[in-house]
Every structure is written in C-alpha cells, then in structure tokens.
Write a protein that holds these residues in place. Structure first.
Motif, PDB file in Angstrom:
ATOM      1  N   GLU A  24     -28.475 -30.006 -25.282  1.00 59.32           N
ATOM      2  CA  GLU A  24     -27.269 -29.193 -25.181  1.00 59.32           C
ATOM      3  C   GLU A  24     -27.496 -27.874 -25.932  1.00 59.32           C
ATOM      4  OE1 GLU A  24     -24.672 -29.892 -23.414  1.00 59.32           O
ATOM      5  OE2 GLU A  24     -24.947 -32.017 -23.007  1.00 59.32           O
ATOM      6  N   PRO A  25     -26.865 -26.784 -25.473  1.00 63.13           N
ATOM      7  CA  PRO A  25     -27.029 -25.512 -26.180  1.00 63.13           C
ATOM      8  C   PRO A  25     -26.351 -25.554 -27.552  1.00 63.13           C
ATOM      9  CG  PRO A  25     -25.441 -25.279 -24.402  1.00 63.13           C
ATOM     10  CD  PRO A  25     -26.012 -26.652 -24.294  1.00 63.13           C
ATOM     11  N   LYS A  26     -26.963 -24.843 -28.471  1.00 69.81           N
ATOM     12  CA  LYS A  26     -26.459 -24.795 -29.845  1.00 69.81           C
ATOM     13  C   LYS A  26     -26.379 -23.344 -30.298  1.00 69.81           C
ATOM     14  CE  LYS A  26     -28.773 -29.145 -30.821  1.00 69.81           C
ATOM     15  NZ  LYS A  26     -29.215 -29.352 -29.453  1.00 69.81           N
ATOM     16  N   ILE A  27     -25.568 -23.120 -31.310  1.00 67.40           N
ATOM     17  CA  ILE A  27     -25.497 -21.798 -31.927  1.00 67.40           C
ATOM     18  C   ILE A  27     -25.550 -21.990 -33.437  1.00 67.40           C
ATOM     19  CG2 ILE A  27     -22.972 -21.752 -31.861  1.00 67.40           C
ATOM     20  CD1 ILE A  27     -23.283 -18.655 -31.472  1.00 67.40           C
ATOM     21  N   VAL A  28     -26.304 -21.115 -34.092  1.00 63.04           N
ATOM     22  CA  VAL A  28     -26.390 -21.100 -35.550  1.00 63.04           C
ATOM     23  C   VAL A  28     -25.829 -19.767 -36.013  1.00 63.04           C
ATOM     24  CG1 VAL A  28     -27.921 -21.139 -37.545  1.00 63.04           C
ATOM     25  CG2 VAL A  28     -28.435 -22.558 -35.562  1.00 63.04           C
ATOM     26  N   VAL A  29     -24.876 -19.823 -36.930  1.00 61.90           N
ATOM     27  CA  VAL A  29     -24.257 -18.619 -37.489  1.00 61.90           C
ATOM     28  C   VAL A  29     -24.574 -18.593 -38.976  1.00 61.90           C
ATOM     29  CG1 VAL A  29     -22.098 -17.364 -37.856  1.00 61.90           C
ATOM     30  CG2 VAL A  29     -22.396 -18.740 -35.782  1.00 61.90           C
ATOM     31  N   LEU A  30     -25.098 -17.460 -39.431  1.00 55.77           N
ATOM     32  CA  LEU A  30     -25.440 -17.282 -40.843  1.00 55.77           C
ATOM     33  C   LEU A  30     -24.601 -16.160 -41.434  1.00 55.77           C
ATOM     34  CD1 LEU A  30     -29.328 -17.339 -40.472  1.00 55.77           C
ATOM     35  CD2 LEU A  30     -27.846 -19.255 -41.083  1.00 55.77           C
ATOM     36  N   GLY A  31     -24.197 -16.321 -42.666  1.00 59.77           N
ATOM     37  CA  GLY A  31     -23.434 -15.282 -43.346  1.00 59.77           C
ATOM     38  C   GLY A  31     -22.681 -15.868 -44.521  1.00 59.77           C
ATOM     39  N   ASN A  32     -21.930 -15.007 -45.224  1.00 61.80           N
ATOM     40  CA  ASN A  32     -21.175 -15.449 -46.394  1.00 61.80           C
ATOM     41  C   ASN A  32     -20.129 -16.496 -46.044  1.00 61.80           C
ATOM     42  OD1 ASN A  32     -22.566 -13.813 -48.183  1.00 61.80           O
ATOM     43  ND2 ASN A  32     -21.182 -12.095 -47.876  1.00 61.80           N
ATOM     44  N   ASN A  33     -19.474 -16.339 -44.907  1.00 60.65           N
ATOM     45  CA  ASN A  33     -18.463 -17.288 -44.451  1.00 60.65           C
ATOM     46  C   ASN A  33     -18.643 -17.456 -42.949  1.00 60.65           C
ATOM     47  OD1 ASN A  33     -16.183 -18.736 -43.759  1.00 60.65           O
ATOM     48  ND2 ASN A  33     -14.854 -17.624 -45.171  1.00 60.65           N
ATOM     49  N   PRO A  34     -19.572 -18.309 -42.513  1.00 60.01           N
ATOM     50  CA  PRO A  34     -19.887 -18.401 -41.093  1.00 60.01           C
ATOM     51  C   PRO A  34     -18.713 -18.845 -40.224  1.00 60.01           C
ATOM     52  CG  PRO A  34     -21.044 -20.102 -42.323  1.00 60.01           C
ATOM     53  CD  PRO A  34     -20.392 -19.211 -43.316  1.00 60.01           C
ATOM     54  N   ARG A  35     -17.837 -19.683 -40.745  1.00 64.22           N
ATOM     55  CA  ARG A  35     -16.673 -20.106 -39.951  1.00 64.22           C
ATOM     56  C   ARG A  35     -15.768 -18.912 -39.651  1.00 64.22           C
ATOM     57  NH1 ARG A  35     -14.641 -25.555 -39.643  1.00 64.22           N
ATOM     58  NH2 ARG A  35     -16.295 -26.999 -40.207  1.00 64.22           N
ATOM     59  N   LYS A  36     -15.500 -18.106 -40.668  1.00 65.92           N
ATOM     60  CA  LYS A  36     -14.645 -16.931 -40.490  1.00 65.92           C
ATOM     61  C   LYS A  36     -15.311 -15.926 -39.550  1.00 65.92           C
ATOM     62  CE  LYS A  36     -11.931 -13.597 -43.087  1.00 65.92           C
ATOM     63  NZ  LYS A  36     -11.514 -13.138 -44.411  1.00 65.92           N
ATOM     64  N   LEU A  37     -16.605 -15.752 -39.693  1.00 69.95           N
ATOM     65  CA  LEU A  37     -17.356 -14.840 -38.835  1.00 69.95           C
ATOM     66  C   LEU A  37     -17.323 -15.309 -37.380  1.00 69.95           C
ATOM     67  CD1 LEU A  37     -19.154 -12.337 -38.684  1.00 69.95           C
ATOM     68  CD2 LEU A  37     -21.082 -13.788 -39.303  1.00 69.95           C
ATOM     69  N   LEU A  38     -17.477 -16.598 -37.171  1.00 68.67           N
ATOM     70  CA  LEU A  38     -17.413 -17.149 -35.824  1.00 68.67           C
ATOM     71  C   LEU A  38     -16.017 -16.966 -35.235  1.00 68.67           C
ATOM     72  CD1 LEU A  38     -18.808 -18.689 -33.535  1.00 68.67           C
ATOM     73  CD2 LEU A  38     -18.157 -20.809 -34.676  1.00 68.67           C
ATOM     74  N   GLU A  39     -15.002 -17.220 -36.027  1.00 66.90           N
ATOM     75  CA  GLU A  39     -13.620 -17.051 -35.556  1.00 66.90           C
ATOM     76  C   GLU A  39     -13.345 -15.588 -35.184  1.00 66.90           C
ATOM     77  OE1 GLU A  39      -9.081 -17.536 -37.261  1.00 66.90           O
ATOM     78  OE2 GLU A  39     -10.651 -18.824 -38.082  1.00 66.90           O
ATOM     79  N   LYS A  40     -13.794 -14.663 -36.017  1.00 64.94           N
ATOM     80  CA  LYS A  40     -13.612 -13.246 -35.752  1.00 64.94           C
ATOM     81  C   LYS A  40     -14.325 -12.845 -34.456  1.00 64.94           C
ATOM     82  CE  LYS A  40     -14.382  -8.744 -37.936  1.00 64.94           C
ATOM     83  NZ  LYS A  40     -14.938  -8.038 -39.091  1.00 64.94           N
ATOM     84  N   SER A  41     -15.509 -13.372 -34.248  1.00 69.69           N
ATOM     85  CA  SER A  41     -16.282 -13.073 -33.041  1.00 69.69           C
ATOM     86  C   SER A  41     -15.612 -13.634 -31.793  1.00 69.69           C
ATOM     87  CB  SER A  41     -17.702 -13.627 -33.173  1.00 69.69           C
ATOM     88  OG  SER A  41     -18.345 -13.037 -34.281  1.00 69.69           O
ATOM     89  N   LEU A  42     -15.100 -14.859 -31.891  1.00 70.76           N
ATOM     90  CA  LEU A  42     -14.425 -15.464 -30.747  1.00 70.76           C
ATOM     91  C   LEU A  42     -13.133 -14.733 -30.412  1.00 70.76           C
ATOM     92  CD1 LEU A  42     -15.028 -19.223 -31.562  1.00 70.76           C
ATOM     93  CD2 LEU A  42     -16.145 -17.845 -29.790  1.00 70.76           C
ATOM     94  N   THR A  43     -12.424 -14.250 -31.421  1.00 73.52           N
ATOM     95  CA  THR A  43     -11.214 -13.463 -31.177  1.00 73.52           C
ATOM     96  C   THR A  43     -11.562 -12.159 -30.465  1.00 73.52           C
ATOM     97  OG1 THR A  43     -10.102 -14.410 -33.097  1.00 73.52           O
ATOM     98  CG2 THR A  43      -9.252 -12.305 -32.293  1.00 73.52           C
ATOM     99  N   ALA A  44     -12.633 -11.516 -30.877  1.00 71.47           N
ATOM    100  CA  ALA A  44     -13.067 -10.276 -30.228  1.00 71.47           C
ATOM    101  C   ALA A  44     -13.454 -10.532 -28.770  1.00 71.47           C
ATOM    102  CB  ALA A  44     -14.237  -9.658 -30.983  1.00 71.47           C
TER     103      ALA A  44
END
Length: 88
Positions: free
Chosen positions: A50-70
């Motif tokens: 299955e496809p996967k995504i890895v998000v790196l950063g200070n707060n990856p959950r918040k970054l992912l949420e911000k990206s999905l909202t955009a």
C-alpha cells in the motif's frame, strides 16, 4: 480509504493509505514541501504494498493537516472554475 499510522514520533509521522494509489500520496507530499515541511511518498512494490507517506518536521501532524487543508481549498477552487467553464 483506510489510514494506518505506522510511526508517530515527535518529528516524524508515517501513514499507510490503504486502498489508494501513489498519486494521492505524491500529491500530499508535494503540498507538504510547499508548506515548508519535508515529506516523501513511498511505494515499495507496485502490486503488493500500500502507498505510504512520511512527513518530517517539528509538528508533522499539524503540517499534514495544514497541507490537506490547502489541497482541499485548491480542489474547491478547481471545482468552481470548472463549473463556470462548463456553463458557457
């Protein structure tokens, strides 16, 4: 679509998107980069994994949420443009 959190650390989030294609994970990863984070879409085997995504950063959950909202806003805008164009 089912999501499976594989890793959830302070600066790393790895999620599997069950039943999706790598196209979606690549789109999300690209938007994370646009938002100033780091991400990678992963597809180990074209038929078995299955496809996967890895998000790196200070707060990856918040970054992912911000990206999905955009991405959601971009899709809404595209929908409006298409609807106007198709009414002509």
């Amino acid at each position: 679509m089912n999501l499976k959190v594989l890793e959830d650390e302070k600066e790393k989030l790895k999620i599997e998107l069950q039943g999706e294609t790598p196209t979606l994970t690549q789109l999300i990863a690209t938007q994370v980069w646009i938002e100033g984070g780091e991400a990678a879409a992963i597809k180990e085997h074209p038929f078995m994994a299955e496809p996967k995504i890895v998000v790196l950063g200070n707060n990856p959950r918040k970054l992912l949420e911000k990206s999905l909202t955009a991405l959601e806003e971009q899709c809404d805008e595209l929908k409006e443009v298409m609807q106007r164009a198709l009414k002509k």
